[in-house]
Scaffold this motif. Structure first.
Motif, mmCIF file in Angstrom:
data_model
loop_
_atom_site.group_PDB
_atom_site.id
_atom_site.type_symbol
_atom_site.label_atom_id
_atom_site.label_comp_id
_atom_site.label_asym_id
_atom_site.label_seq_id
_atom_site.Cartn_x
_atom_site.Cartn_y
_atom_site.Cartn_z
ATOM 1 N N VAL A 62 0.874 -1.037 0.012
ATOM 2 C CA VAL A 62 0.021 0.127 -0.095
ATOM 3 C C VAL A 62 1.025 1.187 0.074
ATOM 4 C CG1 VAL A 62 -1.668 1.254 1.225
ATOM 5 C CG2 VAL A 62 -2.117 -1.126 1.039
ATOM 6 N N TRP A 63 1.941 1.068 0.768
ATOM 7 C CA TRP A 63 2.950 2.251 0.727
ATOM 8 C C TRP A 63 3.526 2.444 -0.622
ATOM 9 C CZ3 TRP A 63 8.403 1.083 0.081
ATOM 10 C CH2 TRP A 63 9.207 2.154 0.217
ATOM 11 N N ARG A 64 3.925 1.370 -1.346
ATOM 12 C CA ARG A 64 4.304 1.734 -2.668
ATOM 13 C C ARG A 64 3.172 2.178 -3.489
ATOM 14 N NH1 ARG A 64 4.700 -1.184 -7.386
ATOM 15 N NH2 ARG A 64 6.419 -0.762 -8.616
ATOM 16 N N GLU A 65 2.097 1.685 -3.622
ATOM 17 C CA GLU A 65 0.980 1.950 -4.624
ATOM 18 C C GLU A 65 0.468 3.407 -4.335
ATOM 19 O OE1 GLU A 65 -0.271 -0.249 -7.086
ATOM 20 O OE2 GLU A 65 1.736 -1.013 -6.701
ATOM 21 N N THR A 66 0.558 3.940 -2.815
ATOM 22 C CA THR A 66 -0.069 5.095 -2.748
ATOM 23 C C THR A 66 0.925 6.167 -2.755
ATOM 24 O OG1 THR A 66 -0.032 4.815 -0.284
ATOM 25 C CG2 THR A 66 -2.202 4.361 -1.489
ATOM 26 N N ASN A 67 2.246 5.718 -2.680
ATOM 27 C CA ASN A 67 3.432 6.533 -2.559
ATOM 28 C C ASN A 67 3.406 7.592 -1.473
ATOM 29 O OD1 ASN A 67 5.627 6.891 -3.865
ATOM 30 N ND2 ASN A 67 4.595 7.297 -6.022
ATOM 31 N N SER A 68 2.817 6.946 -0.400
ATOM 32 C CA SER A 68 2.724 7.911 0.876
ATOM 33 C C SER A 68 2.851 6.916 1.980
ATOM 34 C CB SER A 68 1.404 8.603 0.856
ATOM 35 O OG SER A 68 0.529 8.125 1.542
ATOM 36 N N TRP A 69 3.340 7.459 3.113
ATOM 37 C CA TRP A 69 3.170 6.703 4.367
ATOM 38 C C TRP A 69 1.802 6.778 5.027
ATOM 39 C CZ3 TRP A 69 5.323 2.419 5.681
ATOM 40 C CH2 TRP A 69 6.433 2.135 5.212
ATOM 41 N N TYR A 70 1.257 7.956 4.881
ATOM 42 C CA TYR A 70 -0.063 8.442 5.360
ATOM 43 C C TYR A 70 -1.167 7.187 5.209
ATOM 44 C CZ TYR A 70 -4.611 10.680 6.312
ATOM 45 O OH TYR A 70 -5.787 10.900 6.869
ATOM 46 N N TRP A 71 -1.323 6.951 4.100
ATOM 47 C CA TRP A 71 -2.523 5.876 3.806
ATOM 48 C C TRP A 71 -2.399 4.527 4.517
ATOM 49 C CZ3 TRP A 71 -6.997 7.747 3.218
ATOM 50 C CH2 TRP A 71 -6.802 9.015 2.668
ATOM 51 N N PRO A 72 -1.021 3.739 4.256
ATOM 52 C CA PRO A 72 -0.750 2.625 5.066
ATOM 53 C C PRO A 72 -1.187 2.586 6.458
ATOM 54 C CG PRO A 72 1.081 3.356 3.835
ATOM 55 C CD PRO A 72 0.039 4.122 3.304
ATOM 56 N N LEU A 73 -0.727 3.682 6.950
ATOM 57 C CA LEU A 73 -0.784 3.855 8.287
ATOM 58 C C LEU A 73 -2.157 4.147 8.934
ATOM 59 C CD1 LEU A 73 2.141 6.326 9.496
ATOM 60 C CD2 LEU A 73 1.609 3.858 10.385
ATOM 61 N N PHE A 74 -2.788 5.024 7.994
ATOM 62 C CA PHE A 74 -4.505 5.216 8.217
ATOM 63 C C PHE A 74 -5.061 3.862 8.109
ATOM 64 C CE2 PHE A 74 -8.470 5.501 6.340
ATOM 65 C CZ PHE A 74 -9.218 6.423 7.283
ATOM 66 N N GLN A 75 -4.712 3.168 7.029
ATOM 67 C CA GLN A 75 -5.442 1.733 7.129
ATOM 68 C C GLN A 75 -5.147 0.860 8.318
ATOM 69 O OE1 GLN A 75 -3.999 -0.421 3.633
ATOM 70 N NE2 GLN A 75 -5.733 -1.412 3.128
ATOM 71 N N PHE A 76 -4.050 0.952 8.458
ATOM 72 C CA PHE A 76 -3.548 -0.037 9.568
ATOM 73 C C PHE A 76 -4.419 0.370 10.824
ATOM 74 C CE2 PHE A 76 -1.048 -1.039 13.391
ATOM 75 C CZ PHE A 76 -0.662 -2.293 13.257
ATOM 76 N N VAL A 77 -4.494 1.730 11.288
ATOM 77 C CA VAL A 77 -5.260 2.209 12.502
ATOM 78 C C VAL A 77 -6.528 2.012 12.227
ATOM 79 C CG1 VAL A 77 -5.901 4.228 13.745
ATOM 80 C CG2 VAL A 77 -3.322 3.973 12.969
#
Lengths: 709, 82
Positions: free
Chosen positions: A671-686
């Motif tokens: 997800v980090w690679r596909e969205t090019n940001s740390w925000y979205w994978p973190l959001f998803q995780f939380v």
């Protein structure tokens, strides 16, 4: 640049073409041509700052000459509404940092769908670049009893037209010849809008040339975009606007004045150009295409009559999906066992070779076990991508979107979200990667965010062991029933969250569903293999980097600090992971879990199935824990006060937790690679952690209130 | 008899019916996108089928097949030919 009054492009032969850009409509065979040009000399990456895949390769000409080939995303239009289109425009105009401005554009045109394909050609002409048309799929046209006069088309368009059948390597040599010799083009705009409109465009072109120093081609293309924006240009749009030009105040004022005048005269600039282009295309089409014998139904119509039928359509659809999952869950298990055995052998070999100590443990238990645990999914990923590229290349994928769109639209998604979500039942990683086919960035993001809620195959071992503890005496049907309930829970959760995201965070206009239903075609096996190879390479690359690093971290957490004399579960309890599990106990106790399950949850973040191996360590079962012995250990486990730990309610709560929680570093990484940001994978995780916690909590607490244990 | 020809929205046409596109009811990005796909005024269009669940709709235009939701098709005014 010479400033002529007409927009003609005269270019003499460019003998040193270094970079070629490939463009064309989706389904025009662009990728096949790219493969034919570059063989395996391809590089896949991302364009800086955007999530669009950047595909480049090299073409070998005679005398060892090497030409760079850029494969632009397939698109219908060069307007700047989508990131793909914007990127393509920027690359073609040489505005992208790490991509050289192409010396030549090859536009791949589906000969069987000439009218609509020429629309993009007419937009490309505005940019004033040297161009060749690869008139692809000429075999299909002949088959339909049509004839296209390529020489005449070439004269009318003012550029070379090469008839090709890329899937059979026909016409490739001719294209290479042209690239090595250089091309001569001579074209001018063949279409005209209403005189009033033309006048305003010309006015704007002059302004742009004057103020921004653009050449006339650039200025004309830019003027059309500006006038078709519809809305007025505002100050903040200077930076964030689709054209990304920093205009001077004075120019913006002038542009807005032109917009006002057009508005007063009732001239629709945005559609006038489209209609004028298509009128021009129609006249070309009539001059170049001859229909010799009009056939009635073609093959595509006959297939569609079945696969989009009210009854047979569903039968076929379910059949294909069932076949896909059958292959993923049965055939794939053989190579998965081989991979497992291979990693075990490697582990054994290292155990024998390296001297005993922490280094050996790190390599065997941390690195090899960690990477092996992820690499084992490679066969499933290969099979899934085999099916996906087959569905895509034959044209059936568009039909699945067509028949499922109604269902997906209920939760605010697009028919194209269906395949990524379905794929996630096997593994969220290829599912998330296949979300690339969704054009709208927000819809794509919603799809990515909910994809891991689909129960993937890594949850299977956890479900299996929990069901075995929950109902040791249950029949196969009962077990399958519980399993199915878990899958359904994931689906319902995904629908609800998708709906919620579409309503709140990623609110966008209802997604437009405008999709071509391409004719059915035989897939190119070459392309299918290249596609599978590309995806598995990316997957293994990740397993070798991110996952390797995280496996080491987890190993350290579970092995340190070391205490002399402590063994097995005692040592684990004293480790960082054990301390975390203990610290976590107050938080997870309301769910019915103790510190030992806490360690299992922490270990699961490497990959969910690690739960099983972690629990075997916790319960001192050694490495080779059989399901049966683990089940017995679970049943014998007690709280310090003597209450049994794994009550039916705890098993259920734990399963529900696994349905919702994002316990998978590989998914986070992808997800980090596909969205090019740390925000979205973190959001998803939380969000998934909160969801899992609340769901497990309500199962356990409500269950207890209702008198279950 | 051209004076008898009805104008209906594309979403109201039945399977197999042909028509000529007249106009779009609104001006929007979505309509522009549809026009770019070749659905322009004056062009002949045929309704091929509706999806099994009734939506979206499949049309044939400029020799190829395109699907769009009824919601969007409702914005397209068509002069019925047959």
């Amino acid at each position: 640049m010479k400033r002529m009054s007409s927009l003609a492009l005269q270019s003499t032969r460019q003998s040193l073409i270094k970079t070629v850009a490939l463009t064309g409509n989706p389904n025009s065979g662009k990728t096949t041509l790219f493969n034919a040009f570059t063989k395996l000399r391809q590089k896949v990456g991302n364009y800086p700052g955007v999530t669009i895949e950047r595909k480049t390769g090299t073409l070998m000409l005679a005398n060892d000459r090497v030409v760079n080939v850029i494969d632009l995303p397939g698109m219908y239009s060069l307007a700047v509404r989508s990131p793909d289109e914007q990127l393509a425009r920027n690359v073609l105009m040489g505005r992208t940092h790490d991509t050289p401005k192409p010396d030549l554009v090859i536009c791949v045109v589906d000969a069987g769908n000439l009218e609509r394909n020429l629309y993009l050609v007419s937009q490309l002409q505005d940019l004033g670049l040297p161009m060749i048309i690869a008139l692809n799929m000429m075999d299909e046209v002949e088959h339909q009893g049509k004839e296209i006069d390529a020489a005449r088309l070439s004269r009318l368009l003012g550029m070379p037209v090469v008839p090709t059948v890329a899937s059979q390597n026909k016409g490739i040599e001719e294209l290479k010849q042209l690239i090595s010799e250089g091309v001569t083009v001579s074209y001018q705009r063949g279409w005209r809008m209403a005189p009033d409109l033309e006048e305003e465009v010309e006015h704007l072109v002059r302004l742009l040339v004057q103020h921004e120093g653009m050449d006339r081609h650039q200025a004309f293309a830019e003027a059309l975009i500006l006038l078709s924006l519809g809305a007025k240009l505002k100050n903040e749009e200077k930076k964030a606007g689709p054209t990304q030009w920093f205009y001077k105040e004075e120019l913006i004022r002038q542009i807005n004045m032109i917009q006002d005048r057009l508005h007063l005269k009732g001239l629709r600039a945005r559609t006038a150009a489209i209609e004028a282009r298509y009128d021009w295309i129609k006249s070309i089409f009539k001059q170049c295409v001859r229909d010799k014998n009009k056939q009635g139904e073609d093959l595509t119509e006959r297939i569609d009559a079945i696969v989009t039928h009210k009854l047979w359509g569903w039968v076929f659809f379910l059949g294909i999906m069932a076949l896909m999952f059958y292959m993923i869950f049965t055939i794939a298990t053989y190579p998965m066992d081989w991979i497992d055995a291979g990693f075990n052998k490697l582990g054994d070999w290292v155990t024998q070779t390296l001297p005993e100590g922490q280094l050996r443990n790190l390599v065997v238990d941390g690195m090899i076990a960690g990477v092996g645990g992820v690499a084992i999914f490679l066969p499933q990923i290969l099979i899934l991508f085999f099916f996906i590229s087959l569905l895509q290349d034959t044209g059936y994928m568009a039909r699945t979107a067509f028949i499922m769109d109604r269902v997906m639209s209920r939760v605010g998604l697009h028919g194209k979200s269906f395949i990524p979500l379905l794929s996630s039942f096997a593994c969220a990683i290829p599912g998330i990667m296949s979300a690339r086919t969704i054009e709208s960035p927000k819809d794509r993001l919603v799809t990515i965010l909910v994809a891991p809620l689909m129960s993937c195959s890594a949850r299977l071992p956890v479900y299996t062991i929990m069901i075995a503890v929950l109902m040791p005496a249950a029949t196969g049907m009962q077990k399958a029933g519980i399993m199915l309930a878990m899958y359904m829970l994931g689906i319902v959760g995904a629908c609800l969250m998708a709906w919620l995201f579409k309503k709140t965070l990623l609110r966008s206009q209802k997604p437009v569903f405008i999709m071509e239903l391409p004719p059915y075609r035989w897939p190119s096996w070459h392309a299918v293999v290249i596609h599978m190879w590309e995806r598995s390479r990316l997957f293994l690359k990740r397993a070798g980097t991110v996952i390797l690093a995280l496996s080491v971290v987890l190993w350290v957490l579970m092995s340190y600090p070391r205490h002399e004399g402590l063994q097995g579960s005692e040592a684990l309890k004293a480790s960082f992971a054990g301390q975390m599990g203990t610290a976590l106990e107050p938080v997870i106790e309301p769910l019915g879990y103790d510190w030992r399950i806490g360690i299992g949850l922490i270990g699961s973040f490497a990959a969910r199935e690690v739960f099983v191996s972690t629990m075997s360590i916790v319960f001192n079962l050694g490495d080779e824990a059989r399901e049966k012995s683990l089940r017995e250990a679970f049943q014998a486990a007690h709280w310090p006060d003597g209450r049994p730990l794994f009550t039916p309610l705890v098993c259920l709560s734990l399963m529900v937790f696994y349905v919702f929680a994002l316990q998978c570093v590989s998914t986070v990484a992808v997800v980090w690679r596909e969205t090019n940001s740390w925000y979205w994978p973190l959001f998803q995780f939380v969000y998934m952690a909160i969801l899992a916690y609340l769901a497990a909590l309500s199962v356990y607490q409500l269950g207890r209130m209702m008198g279950f244990v | 008899m051209p004076e008898n020809r009805k104008t209906v929205s594309l979403s109201k046409m039945s399977i197999g019916q042909k028509g000529r596109i007249r106009d779009f009811l609104v001006e929007s990005d979505d309509c522009e996108r549809i026009e770019e796909m070749g659905v322009t005024p004056g062009e002949q269009v045929e309704v091929v089928r509706y999806a099994p669940l009734g939506d979206p709709i499949e049309i044939k235009i400029r020799g190829y097949h395109l699907s769009l939701r009824k919601e969007e098709a409702a914005l397209i005014q068509v002069e019925v030919l047959s």
